[in-house]
Design a protein around this motif. Structure first.
Motif, PDB file in Angstrom:
ATOM      1  N   THR A   2      41.930  10.997 -79.969  1.00  0.00           N
ATOM      2  CA  THR A   2      42.147  11.596 -78.722  1.00  0.00           C
ATOM      3  C   THR A   2      43.252  13.142 -78.663  1.00  0.00           C
ATOM      4  N   SER A   3      42.769  14.297 -78.455  1.00  0.00           N
ATOM      5  CA  SER A   3      43.805  15.317 -78.090  1.00  0.00           C
ATOM      6  C   SER A   3      44.570  14.948 -77.068  1.00  0.00           C
ATOM      7  N   MET A   4      45.584  15.788 -77.376  1.00  0.00           N
ATOM      8  CA  MET A   4      46.591  15.610 -75.440  1.00  0.00           C
ATOM      9  C   MET A   4      45.673  16.406 -74.175  1.00  0.00           C
ATOM     10  N   ARG A   5      45.057  17.531 -74.914  1.00  0.00           N
ATOM     11  CA  ARG A   5      43.805  18.238 -73.917  1.00  0.00           C
ATOM     12  C   ARG A   5      43.364  17.059 -73.323  1.00  0.00           C
ATOM     13  N   GLY A  40      50.599  19.974 -82.628  1.00  0.00           N
ATOM     14  CA  GLY A  40      50.598  19.059 -83.674  1.00  0.00           C
ATOM     15  C   GLY A  40      51.235  18.099 -83.124  1.00  0.00           C
ATOM     16  N   GLN A  41      51.553  17.738 -82.050  1.00  0.00           N
ATOM     17  CA  GLN A  41      52.099  16.592 -81.666  1.00  0.00           C
ATOM     18  C   GLN A  41      51.676  15.873 -80.929  1.00  0.00           C
ATOM     19  N   THR A  42      50.826  14.382 -81.034  1.00  0.00           N
ATOM     20  CA  THR A  42      50.521  13.402 -80.749  1.00  0.00           C
ATOM     21  C   THR A  42      50.999  12.099 -79.566  1.00  0.00           C
ATOM     22  N   ARG A  43      52.558  12.700 -79.386  1.00  0.00           N
ATOM     23  CA  ARG A  43      53.169  11.709 -79.042  1.00  0.00           C
ATOM     24  C   ARG A  43      53.877  12.351 -77.767  1.00  0.00           C
TER      25      ARG A  43
END
Length: 285
Positions: A2-5, A40-43
């Motif tokens: 799941t993307s941050m958006r 590209g940050q997922t956290r």
């Protein structure tokens, strides 16, 4: 993954279903989420939140703090779903206090303002500002709430106002009998001076339209000068700005009749362009 958006959109949907509009905050949060996805940050980390909040060197300190607070609220929600999510602590970005300390208008100052409003050259604005200031002082309503009143919101027989506040929330505001009488006198005078208004607003201008908040602010500054009141905030008396929510007899009597002030101001109450002899004061509002 799941993307941050997508996470941000799910969060905003959940909050809005609870009644929050989150207009400005929503735009900021989605901008942050897009920033994270592009990088590209997922956290979500404190460093990433700080970097986004302060990415523009020309952004004011208050705005930076607001941007970080938006991410902090989102991070608290996200941390319940993702234990690796960091919640930025408070106090990382400092800024001057945004809201000035409210100025408390005394009953004498409110009466002086109502008297000064009665010296406005046009009869309908004079009546409107007398009634508006009196209502704000007697009920503690916000200026936007008072200006937003429609004629159908004012029940003079029951002595109750139906007020629409923030986020569309509606509440009933009971009125003191003397305030009800004052509003009734204003309504009669208003309809006499403007029988065919262009708006359903309770408070109207000489052209029959709703009174704009910007015009009220400018006029109120003028009334402060005429009344000789030096209020630092220069805001209309309303919520948390009067020493008492109970109307004084002198205030309500003045609001019910457009007449010359009996106080002694530091400068003339009548505008220099108004010829008192050429514009006799009416006996009603």
């Amino acid at each position: 993954m799941t993307s941050m958006r997508e996470r941000a959109e799910e969060y905003l949907t959940m909050r809005r279903e609870l009644g929050y509009r989150l207009a400005c905050q929503g735009r900021l949060l989605l901008d942050f989420a897009d920033h994270m996805d592009r990088a590209g940050q997922t956290r979500l980390t404190t460093q990433a939140a700080l970097s986004w909040a302060t990415q523009s060197p020309t952004t004011m300190a208050v705005t930076r703090r607001l941007r970080l607070s938006v991410v902090r609220c989102f991070a608290r929600h996200l941390a319940t779903l993702d234990p690796t999510c960091e919640v930025p602590p408070t106090g990382l970005l400092r800024a001057p206090t945004r809201r000035p300390t409210p100025y408390l208008y005394s009953p004498e100052e409110v009466s002086a303002l109502v008297h000064a409003a009665g010296t406005l050259p046009a009869p309908l604005p004079a009546a409107t500002y007398q009634a508006l200031i009196s209502l704000l002082a007697a009920t503690g309503m916000r200026i936007g709430e008072a200006l937003g009143l429609k004629r159908s919101d004012v029940d003079l027989e029951a002595g109750v106002l139906q007020v629409t506040g923030k986020y569309g929330k509606v509440r009933l505001v009971p009125l003191h009998p003397s305030v009800t009488g004052m509003l009734g006198d204003y309504a009669a005078r208003r309809d006499q001076l403007c029988p065919y208004p262009q708006s359903t607003s309770f408070f109207i201008t000489s052209t029959g339209r709703r009174v704009p908040a910007s015009l009220v602010q400018r006029t109120f500054w003028q009334l402060l000068d005429w009344a000789g009141i030096h209020a630092p905030a220069r805001e209309c008396p309303g919520r948390a700005s009067t020493t008492s929510g109970i109307p004084s007899p002198s205030l309500l009597t003045c609001a019910g009749t457009r007449k010359e002030p009996t106080f002694t101001p530091t400068r003339p109450c009548c505008p220099p362009t108004w010829d008192i002899d050429a514009h006799p004061t009416p006996t009603g509002i």
